[in-house]
Every structure is written in structure tokens, then in C-alpha cells.
Design a protein around this motif. Structure first.
Motif, short mmCIF file in Angstrom:
data_model
loop_
_atom_site.label_atom_id
_atom_site.label_comp_id
_atom_site.label_asym_id
_atom_site.label_seq_id
_atom_site.Cartn_x
_atom_site.Cartn_y
_atom_site.Cartn_z
N PRO A 1 50.02 21.55 36.29
CA PRO A 1 51.25 21.86 35.55
C PRO A 1 51.39 23.32 35.12
N THR A 2 50.40 24.16 35.42
CA THR A 2 50.42 25.54 34.90
C THR A 2 51.65 26.32 35.34
N LEU A 3 52.04 26.21 36.61
CA LEU A 3 53.19 26.97 37.10
C LEU A 3 54.46 26.54 36.36
N ALA A 4 54.67 25.25 36.22
CA ALA A 4 55.86 24.76 35.51
C ALA A 4 55.88 25.26 34.07
N ARG A 5 54.73 25.23 33.43
CA ARG A 5 54.64 25.71 32.04
C ARG A 5 54.96 27.20 31.96
N LEU A 6 54.47 27.95 32.92
CA LEU A 6 54.64 29.40 32.89
C LEU A 6 56.09 29.80 33.10
N ILE A 7 56.76 29.19 34.07
CA ILE A 7 58.13 29.59 34.38
C ILE A 7 59.17 28.81 33.57
N GLY A 8 58.71 27.83 32.80
CA GLY A 8 59.59 27.11 31.89
C GLY A 8 60.53 26.12 32.54
N ARG A 9 60.19 25.65 33.73
CA ARG A 9 61.02 24.66 34.42
C ARG A 9 60.20 24.04 35.54
N ALA A 10 60.73 23.00 36.13
CA ALA A 10 60.05 22.38 37.26
C ALA A 10 60.12 23.31 38.47
N PRO A 11 58.99 23.56 39.13
CA PRO A 11 59.04 24.37 40.36
C PRO A 11 59.87 23.67 41.43
N LYS A 12 60.35 24.45 42.38
CA LYS A 12 61.09 23.87 43.49
C LYS A 12 60.21 22.89 44.25
N SER A 13 60.77 21.76 44.57
CA SER A 13 60.05 20.77 45.38
C SER A 13 60.30 21.05 46.86
N MET A 14 59.50 20.41 47.70
CA MET A 14 59.71 20.56 49.14
C MET A 14 61.06 19.98 49.53
N ARG A 15 61.48 18.93 48.83
CA ARG A 15 62.80 18.36 49.09
C ARG A 15 63.89 19.40 48.79
N ASP A 16 63.75 20.12 47.67
CA ASP A 16 64.72 21.17 47.34
C ASP A 16 64.80 22.21 48.45
N ILE A 17 63.63 22.62 48.93
CA ILE A 17 63.56 23.68 49.94
C ILE A 17 64.16 23.20 51.26
N LEU A 18 63.85 21.97 51.64
CA LEU A 18 64.40 21.42 52.89
C LEU A 18 65.90 21.20 52.77
#
Length: 287
Positions: A262-279
Motif C-alpha cells: 500500500p505504500t505507493l497509494a499512501r504516498l500519492i494519496g489515491r489508488a494507483p492506476k490498475s492494469m484495467r485502467d491502462i488497458l
């Protein structure tokens, strides 16, 4: 001054763009092999200097006056990579920086089956040895690599690749945002937890998502390692490069890239992009 190396590459440039939203341009510098590729940044007030990992004197000049340096990992591998990274670390130390930042990888390990991960582990060891405070950003596996593996499967309906395993595919944009936050706020210290998206997917999962989004069938076809490697060489990969690339599949089968954190989500303050989002972005009719 914050110096970013490799600022004409995808990750380095993205980091600089996010730094510009947080810091005055005159407090940002870039080290690039070809200064012409960074001309637009220069016009925006960023200090642009030539710096080459193969030329210590050029790095000394590029890092002059730096308080922090982000070393974006080289796109080479093996002894060349380790030597280049040590050269950059030594130049940062000579510049008197307060902290060195480095773009490592979640799979960093001296025993990895993928050579790039062994190189990252050796660089982290060099950072520890230098005596300078450092942050090693253990980035998730770039989602762009999954898109490359997808290849022309959207047209053929078949995703051909060797047997693989779950991977925490993570967007360049999210990792760039995290790096900019770390550089400006020093939010991370030492070797970080894995900076990943929230799920690990294998290529069969990616094929299924792509099929759903495009509403076209897609099969995941497992190709024997030897056959796939031969295909790489036939398409122009050097033998050594093909062997290195095959390490991705061997390492993923062993679960080296499957951890999520969860560190990345905590750092940027939101859910990271998912592979579904990218596709979804990739397959959108608006593209």
C-alpha cells in the motif's frame, strides 16, 4: 538544487514534469546525454547540462551545486550497469549532496533469475557503501512492459509468451509522482517497500481484461522458452539480450514480482492506476 538524470527518457521526464508542479524551475536541473532533447525544459527555466554515466567529468559538471540527485537506472545490464551506477553515485558524493535517490525495482535481489534485479541489488549495495544518505525507490514492474508483451494480440486474438507468473504492473505516471514527492518532501528513506499498484496479474489475466474491454476473444497461448527465445533472436535480439529478457518470465514464475504493497497509494494519496485502467486507455476508441 534537485538534479534528475535521464530526463529525456519516459520516467525521468515524467519526474521532472511533476517536480515543476512542486518546485521553482530554477531549483531543478537535469543531466542528459543529449542536451538538445531537453531544450524545451531549458526554455522553461530548468538547468540543462550534459551528463553521461560513461563520463565522470560530465557528471561532476551536471551535478554541480546539487543538494539531491535522482539517479534513474541505466537501460544497460550486467557489469556495465553496475559500473555506470557507481560512477553516478561517486559523482553525487563528490558534489556534496545531502541525499541520493535511485530508481530501483521491487524485485531487487542478488539471487534473482532476472539480471536487471541483480544489477539493482548491486547498486543498492553501492549506495550503502558510499556513506551518503539515500533513498532506493523500489518501483513496481512497469506496466509498459506488459503492453509490450501484449504485442499485436489485440489484432491476432492470441497473446503468445512463455509461462509466466503474477506481476504487480505499475504505471510510469504513478511512480514518477511518487519520485517527485520523495525528492521534494523526503517522504521515503533507505530501501523503500515495493511501490506497486494494488494487484498482481499474469498474462492470462491481462488477456482476459483486454478481451472484455474490446469485446473480442483473446487466447493466452504458452510458448516454450526455447521457441520464444529463438523468435526473439530471429527478430533481431542479440543472444545476450534474449537471454536477459527470458529472465523476466523465469523470475515471474518464481513469484519475484507478485508482491503488492500500500505504500505507493499512501504516498500519492489515491489508488494507483490498475492494469484495467491502462488497458482501457489503450483500447479506447478515442485513441
Amino acid at each position: 538544487m534537485i538534479i534528475v538524470t535521464g530526463a529525456s527518457g519516459q520516467l525521468g521526464r515524467a519526474v521532472v514534469e511533476r517536480l515543476l508542479a512542486r518546485e521553482p524551475a530554477e531549483q531543478i536541473g537535469v543531466s542528459v546525454r543529449n542536451v538538445e532533447k531537453a531544450q524545451e525544459l531549458k526554455e522553461r527555466g530548468v538547468r540543462v547540462r550534459r551528463g553521461d554515466f560513461e563520463d565522470p567529468a560530465s557528471l561532476d559538471y551536471a551535478f554541480e551545486g546539487a543538494s539531491k540527485v535522482l539517479i534513474v537506472s541505466s537501460n544497460t545490464f550486467g557489469e556495465t550497469t553496475i559500473r555506470q551506477h557507481r560512477t553516478a553515485i561517486d559523482s553525487a558524493r563528490r558534489a556534496g549532496v545531502s541525499r541520493i535517490f535511485y530508481t530501483s525495482h521491487m524485485g531487487s535481489s542478488p539471487t534473482s533469475l532476472f539480471q536487471a534485479m541483480v544489477d539493482h541489488a548491486a547498486t543498492e549495495a553501492a549506495l550503502r557503501d558510499t556513506g551518503v544518505t539515500f533513498t532506493s525507490l523500489r518501483n513496481g514492474f512497469y506496466a509498459a512492459s506488459a503492453l509490450m508483451m501484449l504485442g499485436n494480440a489485440l489484432e491476432t486474438g492470441e497473446l503468445l509468451a512463455p509461462e509466466d507468473g503474477p506481476v504487480s504492473w505499475t504505471a510510469h505516471a504513478d511512480l514518477a509522482e511518487a519520485a517527485a514527492l520523495a525528492l521534494s518532501e523526503e517522504a521515503l528513506d533507505g530501501v523503500t517497500p515495493p511501490l506497486t499498484a494494488s494487484e498482481a496479474l499474469d498474462l492470462a489475466d491481462i488477456a482476459a481484461i483486454a478481451a472484455e474491454l474490446t469485446q473480442r476473444p483473446m487466447r493466452r497461448v504458452v510458448v516454450p522458452d526455447t521457441e520464444y527465445r529463438a523468435g526473439l533472436v530471429a527478430h533481431g535480439f542479440p543472444e545476450e539480450g534474449a537471454d536477459m529478457y527470458m529472465g523476466i518470465f523465469r523470475a515471474s514464475r518464481r513469484g519475484e514480482f507478485s508482491r503488492v504493497d500500500p505504500t505507493l497509494a499512501r504516498l500519492i494519496g489515491r489508488a494507483p492506476k490498475s492494469m484495467r485502467d491502462i488497458l482501457k486507455e489503450m483500447t479506447s476508441p478515442a485513441r
